[in-house]
Structure formats: structure tokens, C-alpha cells
Design a protein around this motif. Structure first.
Motif, PDB file in Angstrom:
ATOM      1  N   MET A 121       0.831  -1.199  -0.017  1.00 54.16           N
ATOM      2  CA  MET A 121       0.042   0.009  -0.130  1.00 54.16           C
ATOM      3  C   MET A 121       0.670   1.290   0.031  1.00 54.16           C
ATOM      4  O   MET A 121       0.425   2.383  -0.738  1.00 54.16           O
ATOM      5  N   LEU A 122       1.894   1.228   0.717  1.00 50.83           N
ATOM      6  CA  LEU A 122       2.877   2.262   0.707  1.00 50.83           C
ATOM      7  C   LEU A 122       3.235   2.683  -0.740  1.00 50.83           C
ATOM      8  O   LEU A 122       3.464   4.083  -0.909  1.00 50.83           O
ATOM      9  N   LYS A 123       3.841   1.676  -1.156  1.00 52.52           N
ATOM     10  CA  LYS A 123       4.415   2.066  -2.465  1.00 52.52           C
ATOM     11  C   LYS A 123       3.356   2.345  -3.423  1.00 52.52           C
ATOM     12  O   LYS A 123       3.536   3.183  -4.631  1.00 52.52           O
ATOM     13  N   GLU A 124       1.953   1.659  -3.321  1.00 54.88           N
ATOM     14  CA  GLU A 124       0.774   2.263  -4.214  1.00 54.88           C
ATOM     15  C   GLU A 124       0.591   3.626  -4.071  1.00 54.88           C
ATOM     16  O   GLU A 124       0.115   4.387  -5.138  1.00 54.88           O
ATOM     17  N   VAL A 125       0.494   4.190  -3.042  1.00 53.65           N
ATOM     18  CA  VAL A 125       0.397   5.657  -2.497  1.00 53.65           C
ATOM     19  C   VAL A 125       1.674   6.588  -3.010  1.00 53.65           C
ATOM     20  O   VAL A 125       1.539   7.840  -2.870  1.00 53.65           O
ATOM     21  N   GLY A 126       2.526   5.993  -3.158  1.00 57.90           N
ATOM     22  CA  GLY A 126       3.650   6.817  -3.799  1.00 57.90           C
ATOM     23  C   GLY A 126       4.750   7.297  -2.729  1.00 57.90           C
ATOM     24  O   GLY A 126       5.397   8.297  -2.934  1.00 57.90           O
ATOM     25  N   VAL A 127       4.851   6.443  -1.589  1.00 57.35           N
ATOM     26  CA  VAL A 127       5.963   6.793  -0.811  1.00 57.35           C
ATOM     27  C   VAL A 127       7.394   6.569  -1.209  1.00 57.35           C
ATOM     28  O   VAL A 127       7.683   5.515  -1.914  1.00 57.35           O
ATOM     29  N   LYS A 128       8.284   7.343  -1.034  1.00 54.24           N
ATOM     30  CA  LYS A 128       9.581   7.687  -1.717  1.00 54.24           C
ATOM     31  C   LYS A 128      10.353   6.276  -1.351  1.00 54.24           C
ATOM     32  O   LYS A 128      11.169   5.548  -2.189  1.00 54.24           O
TER      33      LYS A 128
END
Length: 219
Positions: free
Chosen positions: A87-94
Motif C-alpha cells: 500500500m505504501l508503494k501504491e500511494v507513492g511513498v519514496k
């Protein structure tokens, strides 16, 4: 400029990271499903939140993509760890660093986009084992499966020699990147630097080459 971090999971590992980052003056959001744990960090972290991080809408509402670095320190719940990382990568966390329970867990975390995976228990076990086995090794940091940085105490067999005398790079394929001498740290020491008893040599190289050098020291 202060960096902004999120620590998800306030078990022993997450709690330790959260405290250390806060003590270093960083902005830290602490997140856990357990309200008691979150309350414990209300006065330590910049923000402490009770939240389900496997829910994408929750992550968006927390503005999580605006943070510099998110640490997923979820303990035994591997499914939550994987879903949260995804989910973190899906929402764009660097940048996402995730704690793994085992090698299979690590493979999955890397496949779904974790930027870094850590095994705190395994890595600490290896460091302790290396310290116990050798009288000369003070500390050990694994860089990969085959390469490490090691702190080695110089004994009488090394003392009185310069780095060029020892010819460590040519003979063992390893490099002395720094020397700690009391409170002084000599970074990238020159070839004519004289090694003294109890100098701490910070050595980088392949594990097999470091082992050969250490055995030679003790011969």
C-alpha cells in the motif's frame, strides 16, 4: 532541514527506531493498531496514531506519501507487513524500509517494492557471534551475503608496521578504510601510516578474505 519519518509497528524494533529518531530531533509519526502502545509514544513522537495501515484510504488520509521515509516494523503479522508495504508503494511513498521475519518474507517484500529489507534479529545474532568467536573483532556489519565491514583491534603482530609494510590490499584483497586511535579517527589512512597496538582498524572486504587476514594476525 529535518527529515520526516513514519514508523509503523511499535514493538521492540519499531519502538527503538522511533525513540532514536525522536532523540535525534527528527519529525516522527508513530503508528500502531494497539492504542496503549500509541499512547506510550504520544509524548515521544511528533505524532502518534492508531491506524490500520493495510487500508489505502487510511494511508492517504494521513498524508503518508509526503514523508521522506517509512519504516515498516510490524512484528509477527507477515500478512499485514506485506500489505502495508504494498500500500505504501501504491500511494507513492519514496523510500520504504521493511523488517523481514525470514528469507521468504524478504523476497516478497523486495518483489512488491520495498527499497530496503532488514533482519534485525538475524543481523544482531551474526554480530554477537562474530564478537564471541574472535578476540580481535569488536564489531561486524554485513554489507551483502559475502562482504562486510569489520572493526579489528590491532595486536602486536601488526603494531610497528605501516599499511604499505603489511600490503593488506594485495595480500588479502581487503582495505583499511579508517583507523580509530583513542578519540581520533583517521579516515582513508595514508600508506605510510604507522599502526599501533590497540588501534581499531575498520576493514572492508569479502568475508573469506577478512577471515584469512584475522587468522594470519593470530598465528
Amino acid at each position: 532541514m529535518k527529515k520526516e519519518f513514519v514508523v509503523i509497528g511499535l514493538g521492540r524494533f519499531g519502538s527503538s527506531i522511533c525513540r532514536e529518531l525522536s532523540e535525534q530531533g527528527m519529525e516522527v509519526m508513530a503508528i500502531d493498531m494497539d492504542e496503549d502502545r500509541v499512547n506510550e509514544f504520544a509524548s515521544i513522537a511528533s505524532h502518534a496514531v492508531v491506524a490500520d495501515t493495510t487500508d489505502e484510504s487510511v494511508l492517504k488520509s494521513l498524508g503518508i506519501r509526503n514523508f521522506d521515509h517509512v519504516i515498516v516494523a510490524i512484528g509477527d503479522d507477515i500478512q499485514s507487513s506485506i500489505l502495508t508495504t504494498l500500500m505504501l508503494k501504491e500511494v507513492g511513498v519514496k523510500k520504504v524500509t521493511a523488517k523481514a521475519q525470514n528469507d521468504y518474507h524478504e523476497k516478497v517484500l523486495l518483489k512488491i517494492g520495498a527499497d530496503q529489507v532488514v533482519h534485525p534479529e538475524r543481523d544482531m545474532g551474526r554480530r554477537i557471534a562474530n564478537n564471541i568467536v574472535s578476540n580481535n573483532v569488536l564489531d561486524y556489519l554485513e554489507l551483502s551475503d559475502e562482504h562486510s565491514i569489520v572493526e579489528i583491534v590491532a595486536n602486536e603482530s601488526l603494531a610497528g608496521n605501516t599499511i604499505i609494510d603489511l600490503d593488506i590490499r594485495a595480500r588479502y584483497g581487503i582495505n583499511i578504510v579508517a583507523i580509530k586511535r583513542g578519540k581520533e579517527i583517521i579516515v582513508s589512512p595514508q600508506a605510510d601510516e604507522l599502526i599501533m597496538v590497540n588501534d581499531i582498524l575498520i576493514v572492508i572486504g569479502a568475508d573469506k578474505d577478512i577471515d584469512r587476514f584475522e587468522k594470519k594476525m593470530n598465528d
